[in-house]
Write a protein that holds these residues in place. Sequence first.
Motif, PDB file in Angstrom:
ATOM      1  N   ARG A   3      -3.423  33.659  23.676  1.00 31.18           N
ATOM      2  CA  ARG A   3      -4.650  34.157  24.296  1.00 31.18           C
ATOM      3  C   ARG A   3      -4.483  35.590  24.800  1.00 31.18           C
ATOM      4  O   ARG A   3      -5.452  36.346  24.893  1.00 31.18           O
ATOM      5  CB  ARG A   3      -5.029  33.221  25.434  1.00 31.18           C
ATOM      6  CG  ARG A   3      -6.186  33.654  26.285  1.00 31.18           C
ATOM      7  CD  ARG A   3      -6.569  32.563  27.258  1.00 31.18           C
ATOM      8  NE  ARG A   3      -7.442  31.595  26.601  1.00 31.18           N
ATOM      9  CZ  ARG A   3      -7.695  30.372  27.068  1.00 31.18           C
ATOM     10  NH1 ARG A   3      -7.084  29.948  28.164  1.00 31.18           N
ATOM     11  NH2 ARG A   3      -8.513  29.570  26.422  1.00 31.18           N
ATOM     12  N   LEU A   4      -3.245  35.983  25.135  1.00 33.84           N
ATOM     13  CA  LEU A   4      -2.993  37.298  25.736  1.00 33.84           C
ATOM     14  C   LEU A   4      -2.121  38.182  24.855  1.00 33.84           C
ATOM     15  O   LEU A   4      -1.470  39.105  25.342  1.00 33.84           O
ATOM     16  CB  LEU A   4      -2.348  37.125  27.113  1.00 33.84           C
ATOM     17  CG  LEU A   4      -3.182  36.374  28.139  1.00 33.84           C
ATOM     18  CD1 LEU A   4      -2.385  36.156  29.429  1.00 33.84           C
ATOM     19  CD2 LEU A   4      -4.479  37.113  28.449  1.00 33.84           C
ATOM     20  N   LYS A   7      -1.350  42.086  25.426  1.00 33.73           N
ATOM     21  CA  LYS A   7      -1.712  42.508  26.777  1.00 33.73           C
ATOM     22  C   LYS A   7      -0.457  42.802  27.604  1.00 33.73           C
ATOM     23  O   LYS A   7       0.602  42.196  27.421  1.00 33.73           O
ATOM     24  CB  LYS A   7      -2.510  41.415  27.494  1.00 33.73           C
ATOM     25  CG  LYS A   7      -3.790  40.974  26.786  1.00 33.73           C
ATOM     26  CD  LYS A   7      -4.894  41.968  26.939  1.00 33.73           C
ATOM     27  CE  LYS A   7      -6.206  41.406  26.414  1.00 33.73           C
ATOM     28  NZ  LYS A   7      -7.258  42.441  26.345  1.00 33.73           N
ATOM     29  N   GLU A  29       1.560  32.979  26.603  1.00 33.70           N
ATOM     30  CA  GLU A  29       0.310  33.307  25.908  1.00 33.70           C
ATOM     31  C   GLU A  29       0.372  34.654  25.197  1.00 33.70           C
ATOM     32  O   GLU A  29      -0.633  35.140  24.695  1.00 33.70           O
ATOM     33  CB  GLU A  29      -0.860  33.294  26.896  1.00 33.70           C
ATOM     34  CG  GLU A  29      -1.259  31.907  27.367  1.00 33.70           C
ATOM     35  CD  GLU A  29      -2.036  31.129  26.312  1.00 33.70           C
ATOM     36  OE1 GLU A  29      -2.265  31.656  25.202  1.00 33.70           O
ATOM     37  OE2 GLU A  29      -2.427  29.980  26.597  1.00 33.70           O
ATOM     38  N   SER A 230      -8.096  37.425  29.675  1.00 32.20           N
ATOM     39  CA  SER A 230      -8.219  37.533  28.224  1.00 32.20           C
ATOM     40  C   SER A 230      -9.583  38.066  27.797  1.00 32.20           C
ATOM     41  O   SER A 230     -10.540  38.106  28.577  1.00 32.20           O
ATOM     42  CB  SER A 230      -8.004  36.157  27.586  1.00 32.20           C
ATOM     43  OG  SER A 230      -9.171  35.348  27.732  1.00 32.20           O
ATOM     44  N   ASP A 231      -9.666  38.419  26.527  1.00 33.78           N
ATOM     45  CA  ASP A 231     -10.936  38.888  25.969  1.00 33.78           C
ATOM     46  C   ASP A 231     -11.966  37.772  25.851  1.00 33.78           C
ATOM     47  O   ASP A 231     -13.147  38.049  25.638  1.00 33.78           O
ATOM     48  CB  ASP A 231     -10.697  39.516  24.591  1.00 33.78           C
ATOM     49  CG  ASP A 231      -9.855  40.780  24.678  1.00 33.78           C
ATOM     50  OD1 ASP A 231      -9.798  41.390  25.773  1.00 33.78           O
ATOM     51  OD2 ASP A 231      -9.225  41.149  23.665  1.00 33.78           O
ATOM     52  N   GLU A 232     -11.540  36.524  25.999  1.00 31.62           N
ATOM     53  CA  GLU A 232     -12.485  35.410  25.968  1.00 31.62           C
ATOM     54  C   GLU A 232     -13.443  35.455  27.154  1.00 31.62           C
ATOM     55  O   GLU A 232     -14.526  34.855  27.101  1.00 31.62           O
ATOM     56  CB  GLU A 232     -11.732  34.086  25.951  1.00 31.62           C
ATOM     57  CG  GLU A 232     -10.936  33.866  24.674  1.00 31.62           C
ATOM     58  CD  GLU A 232     -10.119  32.584  24.714  1.00 31.62           C
ATOM     59  OE1 GLU A 232     -10.178  31.873  25.739  1.00 31.62           O
ATOM     60  OE2 GLU A 232      -9.432  32.293  23.728  1.00 31.62           O
TER      61      GLU A 232
END
Length: 253
Positions: A3-4, A7, A29, A230-232
């Motif tokens: 997810r990351l 980043k 992540e 996250s971008d989510e």
Amino acid sequence: MGRLDGKVALITGGARGMGKAHARHFVAEGARVVIGDVLDEKGEYVAGKLGPDLCRYVHHDVTSEEQWAAAVAATVDAFGRIDVLVNNAGILTNATIADMPLADFRRVLDVNLVGCWLGVKAVIAPMTAAGGGSIVNVSSIEGFAGAAGLSAYSAAKFGIRGVTRAAAQELGKVGIRVNSVHPGGVMTRMVMETAQSFSSVDPVQFINSMPIPRFAEPVEISRLVAFLASDEASYSTGSEFVADGGILSGPGY
């Protein structure tokens, strides 16, 4: 795929408790992480277990503007950028207003609230240069409902809500999202020691009254923090996310 992935995050109070869980989960992540704390031996241990390619430790007193600048610079020097700030560092003093010395009240505000504000301020320039980012401010359910003996802690956690909303208004146009997370009871040493100090409340009875009748594992909060990082969560800013097992949903206990 994590997810990351890609980043870079700076996590304060990362040497133990929720901060340590956040660091571990972020790395799992796909993020690279710098953890800051004043507990050098514990912080170095956490970073060492995760490995220098994925995690670094920096001594970081969040009440110091100079140490904030150094922590942000160390993050950029280590990994080239900073995309995420998790303002997790905090302390708790349990004393009634009548019994609490003014110095103790101010110390809790300095660490929990002023430290959060300084963190937001410190990452504006590098996040803007990177094209945006995500700031996650860790508040508490005591940011919604006060508790006897926790006047300083509650004041700071209420204050984080205001800092979060104001920062979201100021920084949205440069691509920086700012949200707050409000945990309830979490299985950390600080929370458990505090729970034990409330002699007028039966902890078993209190927990059994909750809709989800248990305290959270730290990683359960880390998953929410990672989502907001996250971008989510790209359309979420200025918002408050509660993870409390339902404590605030009604008068249970």
